[in-house]
Write an enzyme that holds these catalytic residues in place. Structure first.
Site, PDB file in Angstrom:
ATOM      1  N   LYS A   1      29.489  31.200 103.652  1.00 40.91           N
ATOM      2  CA  LYS A   1      29.958  32.256 102.741  1.00 40.91           C
ATOM      3  C   LYS A   1      31.315  32.739 103.234  1.00 40.91           C
ATOM      4  O   LYS A   1      31.645  32.594 104.417  1.00 40.91           O
ATOM      5  CB  LYS A   1      28.970  33.431 102.719  1.00 40.91           C
ATOM      6  CG  LYS A   1      28.998  34.241 101.438  1.00 40.91           C
ATOM      7  CD  LYS A   1      28.359  33.505 100.281  1.00 40.91           C
ATOM      8  CE  LYS A   1      28.387  34.339  98.993  1.00 40.91           C
ATOM      9  NZ  LYS A   1      27.683  33.647  97.892  1.00 40.91           N
TER      10      LYS A   1
ATOM     11  N   ASP B   1      32.220  34.037  93.565  1.00 39.53           N
ATOM     12  CA  ASP B   1      31.185  35.051  93.753  1.00 39.53           C
ATOM     13  C   ASP B   1      31.763  36.315  93.126  1.00 39.53           C
ATOM     14  O   ASP B   1      32.673  36.236  92.279  1.00 39.53           O
ATOM     15  CB  ASP B   1      30.870  35.212  95.241  1.00 39.53           C
ATOM     16  CG  ASP B   1      29.594  36.035  95.496  1.00 39.53           C
ATOM     17  OD1 ASP B   1      29.327  36.311  96.668  1.00 39.53           O
ATOM     18  OD2 ASP B   1      28.888  36.432  94.544  1.00 39.53           O
TER      19      ASP B   1
ATOM     20  N   LYS C   1      28.278  25.234 102.106  1.00 38.64           N
ATOM     21  CA  LYS C   1      28.395  25.520 100.679  1.00 38.64           C
ATOM     22  C   LYS C   1      28.016  26.961 100.433  1.00 38.64           C
ATOM     23  O   LYS C   1      26.942  27.416 100.848  1.00 38.64           O
ATOM     24  CB  LYS C   1      27.469  24.606  99.866  1.00 38.64           C
ATOM     25  CG  LYS C   1      27.673  24.728  98.371  1.00 38.64           C
ATOM     26  CD  LYS C   1      28.857  23.892  97.932  1.00 38.64           C
ATOM     27  CE  LYS C   1      29.268  24.175  96.494  1.00 38.64           C
ATOM     28  NZ  LYS C   1      30.053  25.413  96.353  1.00 38.64           N
TER      29      LYS C   1
END
Length: 457
Positions: free
Chosen positions: A114, A154, A78
């Site tokens: 990520k 993000d 995650k």
């Protein structure tokens, strides 16, 4: 770790964690954890791929795409996707490494990862962004799934980009699943998700203020410097205003706006900034307008920390390494008592050392610092709550999600606080180190799960 010198951001993140573990009593009582740290510092999987797409002129464009699947001990990988020219493996490994322990602190079943690409959405048309997102997801879709890896947004990846990628995943797989978080509210997204990181950072700070004052103080009357002007900074600012604090600043990569009146930056200013950010404009574009000019000044090329004057609380809310050693010293001289990172690794290691030295030396009048892996965990926490809602095909109200977020941030604070007391005994009158406590609490939880799975012995 021989690969660290060529990966400075990852090296910094690793050293920040490792140094606090080594300075505590953790390894004294559990020397086997050194082996766990060595294993946890290597990603389970690195995925790198090319992204080929066409611009509006029909010209071929090439970018590099990445996904770092770092650790799945506690649940599916995650972590967000970042679209920015600066994206490389070092930055993504640093972010993924931090994400492991941040996710552990939420108490939810999430691993750490990520990803992203060196694509710059600024100046691109909606059609160009759509074509890039579709090309990016065409490859990424082979490596993710609701029970495998669940990316989110993000920097450079907001609701529009998530929607384009979700649509492409659905076309390729014929599956409707919770494979991305930050989705639209009418098709699987959670309420409070856009607000969660900013709100969560402020909720965490509330606990810091209350503990430090014995419950006597709150945000009311506090002067708060905030950097950034994206989702994190916007919603942190709005929550500070709601709780009675005064917002002194916001910023972007080109400069900062600094309040020049006692009223500070108000909710109307924040709303205007949110609108211009959707148009990929800079703060400089509104700083000279009539609504702003009477209440703020614009300082080109500056960050807020040395510009705001007297300040009680600082919230770095932009990007990594945005508070230097000199700026940390300046915040202490300006009277700052609390700093909590809304951004990931918002302070340099030298700045953290200044904050921690102040905590020890000044004791009751120190500056108390909270790292991003604890203070900004609210964003990924609500992403986890979105995953839960998707799995059960339900939708919680804003009030339900907000209450769960408050509980998670309270637990993050208390877990770090109590762990610090156990492994890094503070001197009399000294606040416990939230850096050490958060690092140790997150690490131990992940290490124990890895041991149970046979990943180290």
């Amino acid at each position: 770790m021989s690969n660290l010198p060529s990966e400075p951001e990852f090296e910094q993140a690793y050293k920040e964690l490792a140094s606090t573990l080594e300075a505590s009593t953790l390894f004294d009582s559990n020397p086997e954890y050194k082996k766990a740290l060595a294993v946890a510092a290597v990603p389970e999987r690195l995925i790198q791929f090319r992204v080929v797409w066409e611009n509006d002129k029909g010209e071929l464009q090439l970018n590099r795409g990445y996904r770092v699947q770092f650790n799945s001990a506690l649940g599916p990988y995650k972590g967000g996707l970042r679209f920015h020219p600066s994206v490389n493996l070092s930055i993504l490994k640093f972010l993924g490494f931090e994400q492991i322990f941040k996710n552990a602190l939420t108490g939810l079943n999430m691993g750490g990862g990520k990803g992203g690409a060196d694509f710059d959405p600024k100046g691109k048309s909606d059609n160009e962004i759509r074509r890039f997102c579709q090309a990016f997801m065409t490859e990424l879709s082979k490596h993710i799934g609701a029970d495998t890896d669940v990316p989110a947004g993000d920097i450079g990846v907001g609701g529009r980009e998530v929607a384009f990628m979700f649509g492409q995943y659905k076309k390729l797989t014929k599956l409707w699943g919770g494979i991305l978080t930050g989705k639209g509210g009418t098709w699987g997204g959670s309420l409070i998700r856009p607000e969660a990181t900013g709100y969560g950072t402020v909720y965490y700070l509330e606990h810091m203020i209350s503990y430090a004052s014995g419950g006597a103080e709150s945000f009311k009357g506090k002067r708060v410097a905030i950097s950034g002007s994206g989702n994190v900074a916007q919603f942190a600012a709005l929550k500070v205003i709601e709780l009675g604090g005064t917002v002194l600043s916001l910023s972007d990569s080109k400069g900062a706006i600094i309040a020049t009146t006692d009223e500070g930056i108000d909710a109307k200013h924040v709303s205007t900034i949110a609108d211009i950010k959707l148009q990929h404009k800079a703060l400089a574009d509104v700083a000279e307008t009539s609504d702003f000019k009477s209440k703020v000044k614009y300082v080109a090329g500056a960050r807020p920390w040395l510009e705001v004057g007297s300040v009680d609380i600082a919230i770095p809310g932009a990007t990594q390494n945005e508070v230097s050693k000199e700026e940390a010293e300046g915040l202490i001289k300006a009277g700052c008592k609390f700093i909590a990172e809304g951004s990931n690794m918002g302070s340099t290691q030298e700045a953290i050392e200044v904050f921690e030295a102040s905590r020890k030396e000044k004791k009751g009048e120190c500056i108390w610092y909270a790292p991003g892996k604890a203070a900004n965990a609210g964003g990924v926490a609500v992403s986890g709550l979105e995953m839960a809602q998707n799995s059960s095909r339900v939708k919680w109200t804003s009030e339900e999600v907000d209450e769960k977020l408050k509980d998670i941030m309270k637990n993050c604070f208390e877990n770090g606080l109590e762990t610090a007391k156990k492994y890094v005994a503070p001197a009399e009158g000294e606040f416990p180190s939230l850096v050490a406590g958060s690092n140790i609490a997150g690490f131990v939880k992940v290490a124990e799960a890895m041991k149970d799975h046979g990943d180290w012995w």
